[in-house]
Design a protein around this motif. Structure first.
Motif, PDB file in Angstrom:
ATOM      1  N   ASP A 128     -18.471  -9.509 119.069  1.00  0.00           N
ATOM      2  CA  ASP A 128     -17.539  -9.695 120.189  1.00  0.00           C
ATOM      3  C   ASP A 128     -18.238 -10.303 121.404  1.00  0.00           C
ATOM      4  O   ASP A 128     -17.674 -11.143 122.101  1.00  0.00           O
ATOM      5  N   LEU A 129     -19.455  -9.876 121.638  1.00  0.00           N
ATOM      6  CA  LEU A 129     -20.206 -10.431 122.773  1.00  0.00           C
ATOM      7  C   LEU A 129     -20.436 -11.925 122.575  1.00  0.00           C
ATOM      8  O   LEU A 129     -20.146 -12.744 123.458  1.00  0.00           O
ATOM      9  N   VAL A 130     -20.949 -12.273 121.394  1.00  0.00           N
ATOM     10  CA  VAL A 130     -21.277 -13.674 121.114  1.00  0.00           C
ATOM     11  C   VAL A 130     -20.023 -14.551 121.194  1.00  0.00           C
ATOM     12  O   VAL A 130     -20.078 -15.689 121.658  1.00  0.00           O
ATOM     13  N   ARG A 131     -18.888 -13.988 120.776  1.00  0.00           N
ATOM     14  CA  ARG A 131     -17.648 -14.760 120.799  1.00  0.00           C
ATOM     15  C   ARG A 131     -17.024 -14.870 122.188  1.00  0.00           C
ATOM     16  O   ARG A 131     -16.107 -15.653 122.382  1.00  0.00           O
ATOM     17  N   SER A 132     -17.509 -14.078 123.150  1.00  0.00           N
ATOM     18  CA  SER A 132     -16.885 -14.070 124.486  1.00  0.00           C
ATOM     19  C   SER A 132     -17.057 -15.407 125.186  1.00  0.00           C
ATOM     20  O   SER A 132     -18.085 -16.068 125.046  1.00  0.00           O
ATOM     21  N   LYS A 133     -16.057 -15.749 125.960  1.00  0.00           N
ATOM     22  CA  LYS A 133     -16.016 -17.048 126.623  1.00  0.00           C
ATOM     23  C   LYS A 133     -17.235 -17.296 127.513  1.00  0.00           C
ATOM     24  O   LYS A 133     -17.785 -18.381 127.535  1.00  0.00           O
ATOM     25  N   TYR A 134     -17.655 -16.277 128.242  1.00  0.00           N
ATOM     26  CA  TYR A 134     -18.745 -16.473 129.205  1.00  0.00           C
ATOM     27  C   TYR A 134     -20.060 -15.820 128.749  1.00  0.00           C
ATOM     28  O   TYR A 134     -20.892 -15.454 129.580  1.00  0.00           O
ATOM     29  N   PHE A 135     -20.237 -15.705 127.425  1.00  0.00           N
ATOM     30  CA  PHE A 135     -21.470 -15.120 126.875  1.00  0.00           C
ATOM     31  C   PHE A 135     -22.685 -15.988 127.219  1.00  0.00           C
ATOM     32  O   PHE A 135     -22.672 -17.201 127.031  1.00  0.00           O
ATOM     33  N   ILE A 136     -23.743 -15.346 127.721  1.00  0.00           N
ATOM     34  CA  ILE A 136     -24.987 -16.055 128.047  1.00  0.00           C
ATOM     35  C   ILE A 136     -26.109 -15.435 127.216  1.00  0.00           C
ATOM     36  O   ILE A 136     -26.438 -14.256 127.382  1.00  0.00           O
ATOM     37  N   LEU A 137     -26.670 -16.234 126.324  1.00  0.00           N
ATOM     38  CA  LEU A 137     -27.663 -15.722 125.373  1.00  0.00           C
ATOM     39  C   LEU A 137     -28.822 -14.997 126.060  1.00  0.00           C
ATOM     40  O   LEU A 137     -29.244 -13.938 125.624  1.00  0.00           O
ATOM     41  N   SER A 138     -29.317 -15.571 127.160  1.00  0.00           N
ATOM     42  CA  SER A 138     -30.491 -14.982 127.820  1.00  0.00           C
ATOM     43  C   SER A 138     -30.179 -13.602 128.418  1.00  0.00           C
ATOM     44  O   SER A 138     -31.086 -12.887 128.828  1.00  0.00           O
ATOM     45  N   ARG A 139     -28.900 -13.248 128.505  1.00  0.00           N
ATOM     46  CA  ARG A 139     -28.546 -11.931 129.063  1.00  0.00           C
ATOM     47  C   ARG A 139     -28.214 -10.912 127.969  1.00  0.00           C
ATOM     48  O   ARG A 139     -27.730  -9.811 128.279  1.00  0.00           O
TER      49      ARG A 139
END
Ligand SMILES: [Zn+2]
Length: 363
Positions: A128-139
């Motif tokens: 769900d996190l990865v699919r989120s619109k504003y997901f930022i990998l470094s966070r």
């Protein structure tokens, strides 16, 4: 020895030779049939269909096909190697990852996780996190640590740095972002910094404060005021650029008069004020310096609905106080340019959220 005897012996030798050649040939055939299966046959034995084998032979190297013999039939393999971000060199890692979870999991997410070297085990939360619109990998580490069951809350709050208390983790802001630089309770400006040229606001646009504004914001503000006045709305500046020292005295006075909590809710600590950028201003109705009365004016309604068309955003909106760290300020606008202001307005997000995803993350 007679000639006939010699002949008989050579005939027997010939027959023996033929038999020997025949046996060797038979052994060869036997070897190729039983012991030396070709790839197609071996893959077919594991359970791959002819179509799958065709795809595998086309897209995998010989050594990769050899690796497949270490596994049972992989029902997801054909789909996996056809996906957009599939990288040949990661094939075994994908297989290992999927084998650890169930083979019906989202293969695009698996590819993303493996390609990004994400070590968290597969979970619904991670997906769900990865699919989120504003997901930022470094966070990602911060998302995973954040204590909430709601994915949107996690993304919004971590992107806005709310996993740190206000003023607890402060950094100099990146002024190379120019009109998109951020100043808030986590990012501050050097004592002497302001953006671009500061220009004194003409009295036609000002409630007699004599304030200055950065020229790019000033040009946009003049256009805004002129267009609004054509429609019968009389908007003026009430407070624009403030120096570090001025903000320092303002904040200190608020603190003495109303206490720390009040001062932090309604005023910025020196260096943390957006007014120091020269890109922000408090507006009011012509002849009215009172900020509180602005919300009840027609000018406010017009500003709320049109400011973005001139590049300004309502910087401290109602309902977003927990993100911005400030009380709702219907009078405070920040110049960010028309495109960014329009995006923020249409998507109902704060500048904190916009900055984390589009400015810090992407630029
Ligand atoms: Zn303000």
């Amino acid at each position: 020895m007679s000639t006939s005897k010699k002949r008989n012996k050579s005939n027997i030798l010939c027959v023996l030779c033929v038999i020997l050649i025949f046996i060797v040939l038979l052994l060869f055939i036997l070897y190729f049939c039983v012991f030396n299966d070709n790839d197609e046959k071996r893959l077919s034995k594991i359970g791959y269909s002819n179509d799958e084998i065709h795809t595998l032979m086309e897209k995998l190297s010989d050594s990769q096909i050899n690796e497949l013999y270490n596994y049972d039939y992989l029902p997801f393999l054909e789909s996996l190697i056809g996906l957009e971000n599939y990288k040949q060199e990661n094939m075994l890692s994908y297989i290992e990852y999927v084998n650890k979870i169930d083979s019906n999991s989202d293969l695009e997410i698996v590819i993303y996780l493996v390609n990004s070297n994400i070590n968290y085990p597969y979970s619904a939360k991670l997906v769900d996190l990865v699919r989120s619109k504003y997901f930022i990998l470094s966070r990602l580490d911060r998302y995973m640590k954040y204590d909430s069951d709601d994915i949107n809350t996690i993304i919004t709050n971590v992107n806005s740095n709310l996993d740190y208390k206000f003023y607890s983790n402060i950094n100099p802001t990146d002024t190379s972002k120019e009109t998109l630089l951020i100043v808030n309770k986590y990012y501050y400006l050097d004592k002497n910094y302001s953006y671009g040229n500061l220009v004194t606001i003409d009295k036609k646009y000002d409630n007699k404060t004599g304030s200055k504004l950065s020229s790019v914001a000033y040009e946009a503000f003049k256009k805004l005021v002129d267009d609004a006045s054509k429609k019968g709305y009389y908007i003026r500046n009430n407070s624009a650029y403030r120096s570090y020292d001025y903000q320092n005295s303002l904040y200190s006075n608020y603190k003495i008069l109303n206490g720390l909590a009040w001062a932090d809710k309604w005023s910025a600590r020196p260096g943390h004020s957006e007014h120091q950028t020269g890109l922000a201003l408090d507006v009011g109705v012509k002849g009215k310096l009172s900020l509180d009365s602005f919300e009840g004016s027609n000018e406010f309604i017009w500003m709320r609905d049109n400011a973005h068309l001139y590049g300004f955003i309502l910087r401290y909106p109602k309902g977003k106080e927990y993100i911005t760290g400030y009380g709702y300020e219907p009078w405070h606008y920040r110049y960010v340019g028309v495109d960014v202001a329009t995006y923020i307005y249409e998507n109902n997000i704060t500048f904190e959220e916009y900055y984390a995803y589009f400015v810090e993350n992407k630029m």
